[in-house]
Scaffold this motif. Structure first.
Motif, PDB file in Angstrom:
ATOM      1  N   THR A 111       0.915  -1.200  -0.034  1.00 33.51           N
ATOM      2  CA  THR A 111      -0.050  -0.147   0.171  1.00 33.51           C
ATOM      3  C   THR A 111       0.899   1.317  -0.070  1.00 33.51           C
ATOM      4  N   LEU A 112       0.412   2.157  -0.931  1.00 36.71           N
ATOM      5  CA  LEU A 112       1.294   3.287  -1.192  1.00 36.71           C
ATOM      6  C   LEU A 112       0.558   4.471  -0.436  1.00 36.71           C
ATOM      7  N   HIS A 113       1.235   5.511   0.064  1.00 32.76           N
ATOM      8  CA  HIS A 113       0.777   6.684   0.601  1.00 32.76           C
ATOM      9  C   HIS A 113       1.735   8.064   0.180  1.00 32.76           C
ATOM     10  N   LYS A 114       1.065   9.285  -0.410  1.00 34.25           N
ATOM     11  CA  LYS A 114       2.215  10.298  -0.479  1.00 34.25           C
ATOM     12  C   LYS A 114       2.536  11.224   0.536  1.00 34.25           C
ATOM     13  N   SER A 115       3.829  11.593   0.557  1.00 34.39           N
ATOM     14  CA  SER A 115       4.521  12.430   1.409  1.00 34.39           C
ATOM     15  C   SER A 115       4.820  13.786   0.742  1.00 34.39           C
ATOM     16  N   SER A 116       4.426  14.940   1.520  1.00 34.99           N
ATOM     17  CA  SER A 116       4.959  15.852   0.963  1.00 34.99           C
ATOM     18  C   SER A 116       6.092  16.807   1.492  1.00 34.99           C
ATOM     19  N   CYS A 117       6.744  15.985   2.254  1.00 33.93           N
ATOM     20  CA  CYS A 117       7.879  16.576   3.282  1.00 33.93           C
ATOM     21  C   CYS A 117       8.944  16.963   2.037  1.00 33.93           C
ATOM     22  N   PRO A 118       9.624  17.901   2.465  1.00 33.82           N
ATOM     23  CA  PRO A 118      10.779  18.342   1.563  1.00 33.82           C
ATOM     24  C   PRO A 118      12.039  17.601   1.555  1.00 33.82           C
ATOM     25  N   SER A 119      12.035  16.720   2.449  1.00 31.64           N
ATOM     26  CA  SER A 119      13.195  15.739   2.558  1.00 31.64           C
ATOM     27  C   SER A 119      13.145  14.846   1.508  1.00 31.64           C
ATOM     28  N   GLY A 120      12.004  14.488   0.933  1.00 33.98           N
ATOM     29  CA  GLY A 120      12.100  13.360  -0.381  1.00 33.98           C
ATOM     30  C   GLY A 120      12.303  12.117  -0.136  1.00 33.98           C
ATOM     31  N   GLY A 121      12.143  11.722   1.315  1.00 33.61           N
ATOM     32  CA  GLY A 121      12.584  10.089   1.541  1.00 33.61           C
ATOM     33  C   GLY A 121      11.458   9.310   1.355  1.00 33.61           C
ATOM     34  N   THR A 122      11.731   7.940   1.678  1.00 32.50           N
ATOM     35  CA  THR A 122      11.091   6.996   1.561  1.00 32.50           C
ATOM     36  C   THR A 122      10.954   6.270   2.723  1.00 32.50           C
ATOM     37  N   VAL A 123       9.843   5.839   3.486  1.00 29.66           N
ATOM     38  CA  VAL A 123       9.860   4.888   4.609  1.00 29.66           C
ATOM     39  C   VAL A 123       8.709   3.968   4.548  1.00 29.66           C
ATOM     40  N   GLU A 124       9.344   2.604   4.922  1.00 32.92           N
ATOM     41  CA  GLU A 124       8.424   1.696   4.894  1.00 32.92           C
ATOM     42  C   GLU A 124       7.929   1.141   6.351  1.00 32.92           C
ATOM     43  N   ILE A 125       6.696   1.026   6.942  1.00 36.49           N
ATOM     44  CA  ILE A 125       6.413   0.659   8.227  1.00 36.49           C
ATOM     45  C   ILE A 125       5.353  -0.462   8.332  1.00 36.49           C
ATOM     46  N   PHE A 126       6.017  -1.233   9.168  1.00 36.38           N
ATOM     47  CA  PHE A 126       5.179  -2.634   9.380  1.00 36.38           C
ATOM     48  C   PHE A 126       4.072  -2.278  10.469  1.00 36.38           C
ATOM     49  N   LEU A 127       2.834  -2.576  10.286  1.00 36.64           N
ATOM     50  CA  LEU A 127       1.647  -2.448  11.125  1.00 36.64           C
ATOM     51  C   LEU A 127       1.248  -3.830  11.762  1.00 36.64           C
ATOM     52  N   GLU A 128       1.410  -3.786  12.984  1.00 35.84           N
ATOM     53  CA  GLU A 128       1.001  -5.142  13.819  1.00 35.84           C
ATOM     54  C   GLU A 128      -0.235  -4.834  14.766  1.00 35.84           C
ATOM     55  N   PRO A 129      -1.388  -5.126  14.211  1.00 37.70           N
ATOM     56  CA  PRO A 129      -2.596  -4.943  15.144  1.00 37.70           C
ATOM     57  C   PRO A 129      -2.429  -5.920  16.513  1.00 37.70           C
ATOM     58  N   MET A 130      -2.785  -5.511  17.660  1.00 33.24           N
ATOM     59  CA  MET A 130      -2.998  -6.362  18.782  1.00 33.24           C
ATOM     60  C   MET A 130      -4.166  -6.156  19.162  1.00 33.24           C
ATOM     61  N   ARG A 131      -5.158  -7.071  19.023  1.00 34.66           N
ATOM     62  CA  ARG A 131      -6.661  -7.033  19.430  1.00 34.66           C
ATOM     63  C   ARG A 131      -6.706  -7.494  20.696  1.00 34.66           C
ATOM     64  N   ALA A 132      -7.791  -7.011  21.355  1.00 33.12           N
ATOM     65  CA  ALA A 132      -8.095  -7.425  22.663  1.00 33.12           C
ATOM     66  C   ALA A 132      -8.540  -8.903  22.695  1.00 33.12           C
ATOM     67  N   ALA A 133      -8.445  -9.544  23.497  1.00 29.78           N
ATOM     68  CA  ALA A 133      -9.039 -11.029  23.397  1.00 29.78           C
ATOM     69  C   ALA A 133     -10.333 -11.116  23.439  1.00 29.78           C
ATOM     70  N   ARG A 134     -10.948 -11.871  22.850  1.00 32.32           N
ATOM     71  CA  ARG A 134     -12.282 -11.863  22.866  1.00 32.32           C
ATOM     72  C   ARG A 134     -12.746 -12.587  24.418  1.00 32.32           C
ATOM     73  N   HIS A 135     -14.046 -12.416  24.599  1.00 30.67           N
ATOM     74  CA  HIS A 135     -14.544 -12.969  25.908  1.00 30.67           C
ATOM     75  C   HIS A 135     -15.428 -14.083  25.811  1.00 30.67           C
ATOM     76  N   LEU A 136     -15.159 -15.067  26.439  1.00 33.00           N
ATOM     77  CA  LEU A 136     -16.095 -16.356  26.627  1.00 33.00           C
ATOM     78  C   LEU A 136     -16.690 -16.143  27.975  1.00 33.00           C
ATOM     79  N   ILE A 137     -17.890 -15.701  27.971  1.00 32.41           N
ATOM     80  CA  ILE A 137     -18.545 -15.286  29.432  1.00 32.41           C
ATOM     81  C   ILE A 137     -19.619 -16.610  29.562  1.00 32.41           C
ATOM     82  N   ILE A 138     -19.532 -17.345  30.669  1.00 33.81           N
ATOM     83  CA  ILE A 138     -20.293 -18.366  31.038  1.00 33.81           C
ATOM     84  C   ILE A 138     -21.023 -18.252  32.279  1.00 33.81           C
ATOM     85  N   LEU A 139     -22.311 -18.526  31.999  1.00 36.10           N
ATOM     86  CA  LEU A 139     -23.203 -18.173  33.264  1.00 36.10           C
ATOM     87  C   LEU A 139     -23.332 -19.795  33.819  1.00 36.10           C
ATOM     88  N   GLY A 140     -23.297 -19.747  35.376  1.00 38.75           N
ATOM     89  CA  GLY A 140     -23.300 -21.015  35.791  1.00 38.75           C
ATOM     90  C   GLY A 140     -21.809 -21.580  36.206  1.00 38.75           C
TER      91      GLY A 140
END
Length: 287
Positions: A111-140
């Motif tokens: 996935t690409l995104h545009k940068s308007s920074c005058p530095s003119g550099g390129t950066v690659e970033i890895f995004l790692e989602p940490m989703r909250a654990a799902r709940h198992l709710i047991i009555l009884g």
């Protein structure tokens, strides 16, 4: 010798540091059951203010904690981190000078995104989602409850047991205990599962609490006949969301389960199958 008060990582032969504050924040967020995203710079080209190995934590409220570079990077990271959290999938993004970006996706599928920074550099970033654990709710509290607690941990769920009154039953191994069926059921969200394992002990009260919840899955350990009898006793009681028809009873896939562990396995299999989007037939058996 590396200083002992830092957390050190090696990237391409260079020693980088990960601040204690970032690690502490990750642990706090995990402990509180919050969802968040970890962003790591994996590669840069030309002049950029942040370097490979730099990390930041992005929280659900849009907060960014750490340093990844200037504003020409941050906006794209925030947008993509939100999407990664929603999808629950990690992804790599590339931010390049705007004159080099002619499409939303690069030739290698990144996935690409545009940068308007005058530095003119390129950066690659890895995004790692940490989703909250799902709940198992047991009555009884029953042998099936205890078996569900053991299996839920292996399948990535956080087990919460709701008991009718303080001091009732056993909750060995559960992540949390909540006194009162209504209070426990009220903890359920759309991504969570709620199982009634009361087995003759205040079934109607538990079912009433479950119907008022926001749980994405509601199952009752009972035969069709038993469930119909409990539902009939609730005749005239409010069912504001019309959820009675969605209750899985008997809970679980029909694997001819007999022992508590087998029943618990069939219930978790049904929860996971439905979470993955599989259309299931209701059990035909009436034990």
């Amino acid at each position: 010798m590396l200083p002992s008060n830092r957390n050190w990582h090696v990237y391409s032969g260079y020693v980088m540091t990960l601040s204690d504050a970032t690690l502490d924040l990750i642990e706090r967020l995990r402990g509180s059951g919050s969802s968040f995203c970890v962003a790591t710079i994996v590669r840069t080209k030309d002049a950029t203010s942040a370097k490979p190995g730099a990390k930041a934590v992005l929280t659900e409220d849009g907060g960014l904690h750490g340093f990844l570079g200037g504003n020409c990077v941050i906006g794209a990271v925030r947008r993509e981190a939100r999407l990664a959290l929603e999808a629950g999938q990690p992804k790599l993004i590339r931010i390049k000078p705007k004159e080099e970006v002619g499409a939303p996706v690069d030739i290698d599928g990144t996935t690409l995104h545009k940068s308007s920074c005058p530095s003119g550099g390129t950066v690659e970033i890895f995004l790692e989602p940490m989703r909250a654990a799902r709940h198992l709710i047991i009555l009884g509290s029953s042998p099936i409850t205890r078996a569900l607690v053991r299996i839920s941990r292996a399948t990535g769920y956080r087990a919460i047991i709701g008991v009718r009154e303080k001091g009732a039953g056993t909750t060995v191994g559960a992540d949390e205990r909540v006194d009162g069926f209504a209070a426990a059921a009220g903890r359920a969200g759309p991504d969570d599962a709620l199982v009634l394992s009361t087995q003759g002990q205040h079934d109607g009260e538990a079912l009433k609490a479950a119907l008022k919840s926001e749980a994405g899955y509601i199952g009752m350990v009972a035969s069709r006949r038993k469930f119909a009898a409990v539902a009939d006793r609730l005749a005239g009681e409010p069912d504001p969301c019309g959820r009675l028809k969605d209750v899985h009873a008997p809970a679980g896939l029909d694997i001819r389960a007999v022992e508590p562990e087998e029943i618990a396995l069939s219930i978790m299999a049904e929860i996971i199958a439905l979470r993955r989007g599989k259309q299931l037939k209701r059990q035909a058996s009436d034990p």
